[in-house]
Design an enzyme around this catalytic site. Structure first.
Site, PDB file in Angstrom:
ATOM      1  N   GLU A  28      -4.078  -9.134   0.402  1.00 23.87           N
ATOM      2  CA  GLU A  28      -4.720  -8.828   1.683  1.00 23.87           C
ATOM      3  C   GLU A  28      -6.212  -8.862   1.438  1.00 23.87           C
ATOM      4  O   GLU A  28      -6.721  -8.143   0.569  1.00 23.87           O
ATOM      5  CB  GLU A  28      -4.266  -7.455   2.178  1.00 23.87           C
ATOM      6  CG  GLU A  28      -4.336  -7.272   3.674  1.00 23.87           C
ATOM      7  CD  GLU A  28      -3.566  -6.016   4.101  1.00 23.87           C
ATOM      8  OE1 GLU A  28      -2.336  -5.971   3.891  1.00 23.87           O
ATOM      9  OE2 GLU A  28      -4.205  -5.090   4.613  1.00 23.87           O
TER      10      GLU A  28
ATOM     11  N   GLU B 269       0.826  -1.213   0.000  1.00 26.94           N
ATOM     12  CA  GLU B 269       0.000   0.000   0.000  1.00 26.94           C
ATOM     13  C   GLU B 269       0.857   1.257   0.000  1.00 26.94           C
ATOM     14  O   GLU B 269       0.674   2.156   0.831  1.00 26.94           O
ATOM     15  CB  GLU B 269      -0.968  -0.021   1.187  1.00 26.94           C
ATOM     16  CG  GLU B 269      -1.919  -1.204   1.158  1.00 26.94           C
ATOM     17  CD  GLU B 269      -2.981  -1.154   2.248  1.00 26.94           C
ATOM     18  OE1 GLU B 269      -2.915  -0.265   3.106  1.00 26.94           O
ATOM     19  OE2 GLU B 269      -3.886  -2.008   2.224  1.00 26.94           O
TER      20      GLU B 269
END
Length: 835
Positions: free
Chosen positions: A539, A464
């Site tokens: 994720e 991220e």
């Protein structure tokens, strides 16, 4: 010394010699008959564990007078070996220092402290993300830790090379030996070595001191602080194998494996002649082959990589179902005498990510059923004993998980060893996505240390990242990929990209496999746009749930244990599973998370919440109800799990669920059928039931036949304690540890679902309680204590063995309850070489 990008690439290109480039001329290969042989151990190299008999004291990040004089004057580093700190004084009195053994996390021992000026609701409190522990620049008095250990070295060590190895120190470690600053390391997750040959006292006392500065963190989650992994001392010949200097690279072709061995040699002595002898033993302990290199001439100060090659017919392949390991003994032989040796475990297997058909292991399609995990556990924080790492991997495997993402940093070496031995695929992740010199050095160190692990199937270069969609980010990612491929061309590169709008942009061009964080249901549309890009859910889910809580009350700070609550960017377990498990081009995914962890207490990112609620298991490893959803659809056994408990108010409507992989489930209340429900793949079944005390029973059918029953009964008041442990024996090595589970039961032996009794532990014999927990995300009780309140009927203690053999008896008591005891046998073991 830092590693530049060019250095990293050059080093990798030297070590990663492709098989066709290896000449077999002059190299003798001996294939041994299948005679029985024991698992090999290093016979010559002396490696000592430095975990025991340390002392610890807090320093101070703002006051040199309280920091053992470190930095009190501008001449701290003016003269080597003099005036650095009083903590290195060989005659220092240690009366006010705490005696301890490693691994150690000092943050888990600190009290919880709320923010002095929290932001107004509903804004999030940034300190919640680190679990409200007093560490960081705002807390100078508890953010510096000093460690000190004294040990003797014999005069006979003079002439050897002495190398300290630190598997992990959080963070910013300054290492001082006998008053000399011998090195430093910034990253809290990087393993590092220091040659201290010149600074040792031979035939006398040595004082090793570390100043550890955790004022600055590296993550947005609980990280702990201190020497939280092992420390080693290697005593080496002047000509020796470099740290993490052996690589066994294998590839499959038909029914044989091509194995290329690369050995990095360092000659810190005069010019000499030597050869490399490499012996491979199979998973059955039998010698497979022995390779002898031609005699080599090594000049003084020379570093060289020596390559060897062997073809192994009919190799035993590594897989999660059969984690077969080979063992390589690498020996340096000089004038007929072995002067250094090292044991390296490796596995033979093939991996491939296909853009249409997903992940293949050993030529067979395998769905990745993974979990993401941080490195902390109830009672011990980030200082997790090796045996507890094994236990955590086994708990994940119990519900069918076959993969582990080390989120978001390189894992402890012993955790990867456990994944190799127990059969768990791994996505190994570096901490920082950047191509600066230090970040590349951290990345290279991870790969060099870990590339022999067959469990690792991909390298992750980021998570991220703010620059993930930019041109700059792409440049950084390609540079990192270049380093990865130079050091290990056998594994693909991935990174976790968040936000549907980011997919396909920026760093995606550098990725062999695109990792998608959440929004898995949108991957089919992305696959249509970029059908050539392999995909994985890096994720997924992020369902939030609290073990044993079934009524939604946001003011409580708890989430319900159904698969119904998740943040705006996440999804339920059922949503991501129906997307990922039904499309072949999605390789699978990693659930956020396997275990609850400290900090990041979403969705209640404010005091008093201190722990996350994302886990399939809680912080102690107790199963939440959603554990059985994954067990039903990831595992191979028949599953029928009925919940919630059956203690309610008469007349109250209760939402009853079953997680099952059977065909049909019928529910009964006190013998009366409440109807059947057909089980649809990857879903649950449910009923709304008006509570009446008694027995709630589910009956599960397969092909019309009754297969399983599950019962919930109305429990009475707390009356007794029950203890259990999955082990009956511990090794008497001062390190082996086990989880002891505590249940609060009524008089009939039924778990009391809302019991919160305070349980006190007493240990007699060869061991001690080193930590306690209960899975409550709002608990502010001490982890280092001899008592813990139960949370919804459960709590736990981590018990560690000492060195004396015999019985270790744990007794648990609570006022008004019948106490319980449990005995473990502490077995004598040969002492581990240590200082």
């Amino acid at each position: 010394m830092g590693l530049t990008r060019r250095d990293a690439i050059k080093a990798g290109a030297t070590a990663a010699v492709a098989a066709p480039m290896v000449s077999k001329s002059g190299e003798a290969a001996e294939t041994k008959p299948p005679a029985a042989a024991s698992r090999p151990d290093a016979k010559v190299r002396e490696t000592l564990l430095l975990d025991f008999d340390w002392h610890f004291h807090f320093g101070h990040a703002a006051d040199p007078a309280k920091d053992f004089g470190f930095g009190a004057d501008l001449d701290t580093f003016a003269k080597a070996g003099s005036g650095v700190t009083s903590a290195a004084d060989p005659d220092l009195k240690l009366a006010d220092w705490k005696a301890l053994n490693l691994p150690h996390d000092w943050v888990v021992e600190l009290p919880f402290v709320p923010s002095a000026n929290p932001p107004p609701e509903p804004a999030e409190d940034v300190r919640a993300y680190h679990g409200f522990k007093p560490v960081g620049r705002q807390f100078p008095e508890t953010s510096i830790g000093w460690y000190r250990k004294s040990f003797e070295l014999p005069k006979s060590d003079l002439g050897k090379r002495l190398v300290l190895q630190f598997d992990g120190v959080f963070r910013a470690a300054t290492v001082i030996l006998n008053g000399y600053v011998v090195g430093s390391n910034a990253s809290g997750y990087r393993s590092f070595t220091l040659d201290v040959t010149d600074f040792a006292n031979y035939g006398g006392k040595n004082v090793l001191v570390l100043r550890v500065d955790a004022s600055l963190g590296e993550g947005w989650f609980y990280e702990g602080a201190g020497i939280y992994r092992h420390v080693w001392l290697h005593k080496l010949a002047p000509l020796h194998i470099a740290p993490w200097g052996v690589w066994a690279k294998s590839s499959l072709s038909g029914n044989s494996a091509a194995v290329t061995l690369a050995t990095d040699l360092v000659n810190d002595g005069p010019a000499t002649k030597a050869r490399i002898v490499s012996t491979i033993t199979g998973p059955d302990g039998r010698v497979v082959t022995t390779l002898k290199s031609p005699e080599l001439t090594l000049h003084a100060g020379e570093k060289r990589t020596v390559s060897q090659f062997v073809s192994m017919p009919q190799p035993k392949l590594w897989s999660p179902e059969d984690p077969a390991l080979y063992h390589l003994r690498t020996e340096i032989e000089m004038k007929g005498k072995v002067i250094d040796d090292q044991i390296t475990s490796f596995g033979v297997r093939s991996i491939r990510f296909d853009a249409e058909k997903g992940f293949f292991l050993n030529g067979k399609p395998v769905k990745i059923k993974g979990t993401c995990n941080h490195q902390d556990h109830a009672g011990v924080g980030s200082a997790i004993p090796d045996s507890l790492l094994d236990w955590r991997i086994q708990k994940l495997k119990e519900f069918g998980s076959n993969a582990y993402r080390s989120s978001h940093n390189p894992a402890t070496p012993e955790l990867l060893d456990a994944c190799d031995r127990l059969g768990m695929l791994v996505m190994a992740e570096t901490r920082r996505m950047s191509s600066d010199e230090e970040s590349l050095a951290d990345l290279a160190a991870m790969i060099r240390r870990d590339r022999n692990h067959p469990s690792i199937i991909m390298w992750s270069i980021g998570n991220e990242e703010p620059q993930q969609t930019t041109e700059r980010g792409a440049r950084i990612a390609f540079t990192m990929k270049e380093v990865c491929n130079a050091l290990d061309p056998t594994r693909p590169i991935t990174a976790a990209m968040n936000g549907v709008a980011s997919w396909g942009k920026g760093i995606c061009a550098a990725l062999d496999v695109m990792g998608a964080n959440y929004h898995i249901e949108n991957l089919p549309e992305f696959h249509q746009r970029m059908p050539q890009k392999p995909l994985i859910g890096s994720e997924t889910a992020s369902t939030v749930s609290t073990r044993g809580v079934y009524v939604r009350d946001p003011k409580s700070g708890y989430c319900v244990a159904y698969d119904t609550e998740f943040p705006s960017w996440a999804s339920s377990a059922e949503t991501w599973m129906r997307a990922a498990m039904t499309h072949s081009y999605i390789s699978g995914g990693f659930v956020w998370t396997g275990f609850d962890y400290r900090g990041e207490p979403t969705p209640f990112n404010r005091w008093p919440n201190v722990s996350s609620q994302f886990g399939i298991l809680d912080t102690c490893g107790f199963a939440k109800d959603n554990t059985y959803y994954y067990k039903a659809w990831w595992g191979s056994e028949a599953v029928l799990h009925l919940f919630p408990h059956w203690n309610w108010t008469v007349g109250q409507k209760v939402n009853v669920w079953c997680h099952s992989n059977l065909d049909m489930v019928e529910l009964f209340l006190n013998g009366t059928s409440l109807g059947q429900r057909k089980v649809e793949p990857l879903k649950h079944v449910e009923w709304d039931v008006v509570f009446a005390p008694g027995k709630l029973e589910a009956r599960g059918y397969k092909n019309g036949q009754l297969v399983l029953t599950a019962v919930r009964e109305t429990a009475g008041a707390p009356a007794q304690i029950r203890l259990s442990c999955d082990r009956q024996a511990l090794k008497g090595d001062r390190a082996d540890a086990a989880m002891v589970a505590v249940e609060i039961l009524d008089a009939q032996g039924r778990l009391v679902p809302d019991a919160n009794n305070l349980v006190r532990f007493k240990v007699e014999g060869a061991g001690a309680v080193i930590g306690v927990g209960n899975g409550d995300p709002r608990s502010h009780e001490a982890d280092k204590a001899d008592s813990r309140a139960a949370f919804n009927g459960l709590c736990a203690a981590v018990v560690q063995a000492g060195v004396a053999a015999g019985a270790l008896r744990i007794e648990a008591s609570s006022p008004g309850l019948q106490s319980a005891s449990l005995s473990l046998n502490v077995q004598p073991v040969p002492p581990r070489p240590s200082l």
